[in-house]
Design a protein around this motif. Sequence first.
Motif, PDB file in Angstrom:
ATOM      1  N   ASP A 348      -0.956  -2.513   5.117  1.00 36.05           N
ATOM      2  CA  ASP A 348       0.120  -2.356   6.095  1.00 36.05           C
ATOM      3  C   ASP A 348       0.911  -1.106   5.729  1.00 36.05           C
ATOM      4  N   PRO A 349       0.877  -0.061   6.537  1.00 34.27           N
ATOM      5  CA  PRO A 349       1.571   1.177   6.153  1.00 34.27           C
ATOM      6  C   PRO A 349       3.078   0.997   6.037  1.00 34.27           C
ATOM      7  N   ASP A 350       3.623   0.012   6.742  1.00 28.72           N
ATOM      8  CA  ASP A 350       5.070  -0.214   6.649  1.00 28.72           C
ATOM      9  C   ASP A 350       5.492  -0.750   5.284  1.00 28.72           C
ATOM     10  N   SER A 351       4.503  -1.204   4.504  1.00 31.36           N
ATOM     11  CA  SER A 351       4.821  -1.682   3.159  1.00 31.36           C
ATOM     12  C   SER A 351       4.910  -0.546   2.147  1.00 31.36           C
ATOM     13  N   LEU A 352       4.565   0.670   2.576  1.00 34.63           N
ATOM     14  CA  LEU A 352       4.530   1.812   1.669  1.00 34.63           C
ATOM     15  C   LEU A 352       5.832   2.603   1.726  1.00 34.63           C
TER      16      LEU A 352
END
Length: 457
Positions: A348-352
């Motif tokens: 999930d890119p939002d977790s980065l």
Amino acid sequence: MTETIPHHVAVIDIGKTNAKVVLIDTRTGQQVTSLGRPNTIRKEGLYPHADVEGLWTFICGALTALHAEHGIDGISITTHGATGALLTGEELALPVLDYEFDGPEETSGEYDRVRPDFAESLSPRLPNGLNWGTQLFWQSRRFPEQFATVTAIVPYPQYWAWRLTGVLASEVTSLGCHTDLWAPDRGDFSSMVEALGWRALFPEVRPAVSIIGTLRPEIAAQTGLLATTPVTCGIHDSNASLVPHLGQHDEPFTIVSTGTWSILMTVGGGTAALDPRKDSLANVDAFGRAVPTARFMGGREFDVLVPEITEPSRADITFVIDNDVQALPSFVPGVGPFGERAGNWTVDPDSLTPRQRTAAASLYLALMARACLDLCGLGRSITLEGPLARNRLFGAMLAYLTGVPVAASGDATGTSLGASLLFGGQLPKTGGSHALAPLQAEGLDDYVKRWRSRVVP
């Protein structure tokens, strides 16, 4: 060509995303200053089209300001490809179509029956209006009355040269830029141009490295420049990036021109591995030679992948590799070596964090560039031009992936610098480029193997 190379050359540099006028000191090869504005697309009217009048107002204003402050001795022009103008006398017969508009797909079936084979044009079938030929075909069928009045079809750099000088010309770098209009091996218009009766509408082909004329008197009066100011014929922007390197490296060598597009060109390379299904093709350089080319929309994809650009640390790079954080192509459909795939992340890119996303995206762009080199050929050396030359992680990863020397150009606007050389002469040896050491990180080999296994069937 002028006997004396102008000292201060104003380069009109119209990219797909931004337009600028850059002042180059030809004695030092350095940018003196620049003025810019977004290259906006107008949506009203017959179809989405370039804001040529807005650009013209900007160009004239920039020339006026730069001449008043520094003096301008010559003007050169470079623009993005897949674009041209239809003229009826001194006016546009139709607006300058935006190549991202999907209108030309309406006549795609009919067009596919008349377009030349890849073996002749070395031009792949591309979506929307990315083949200039498909734009012209659609315009001729969709607006037959207006098309019937056309007196000249001119590539985009030569359109601006005409507005400045009143002289019409064609030029091979724009004609040979995945247009379907040119046969690179023959050095002539394609069979389709003849079959459709368009050949007479194209002005005489002139060399990019030449003077098309001098300023119209009214433009000289408006800007304060001398009416004798010479203007070059103009050149396709990716090919402008090649100009400073022609004859300067052992062949084959690879230039990576970056901006909205990342375009990899291997001068002196072969065309046998080019695959029209993977957005690889032959461009034509300023001297009319076929140059194997592969590309993807690296700048556009990076903007999608990285909302907030920050410099990643070694810890961020390690995190991305250890946790198998990968971006997988393609985030711009229909282009690049994996244009048939829909882009996605392995996490999930939002977790980065922003730095982790920047690291993962930089590695992704390098992996995409390496895939392009399988198509256009790997040179003995690689030189990075444009914005990605400043992305140290991208360059280090590309050096690791290729095993050949990779140098980052110190010039942020390779297209502008190259276009300034259309008056002749050579780039001064300024030492502006610097070599990049290959990336070293534990687990990198496996990271690369996993990425490739995910994207290659």
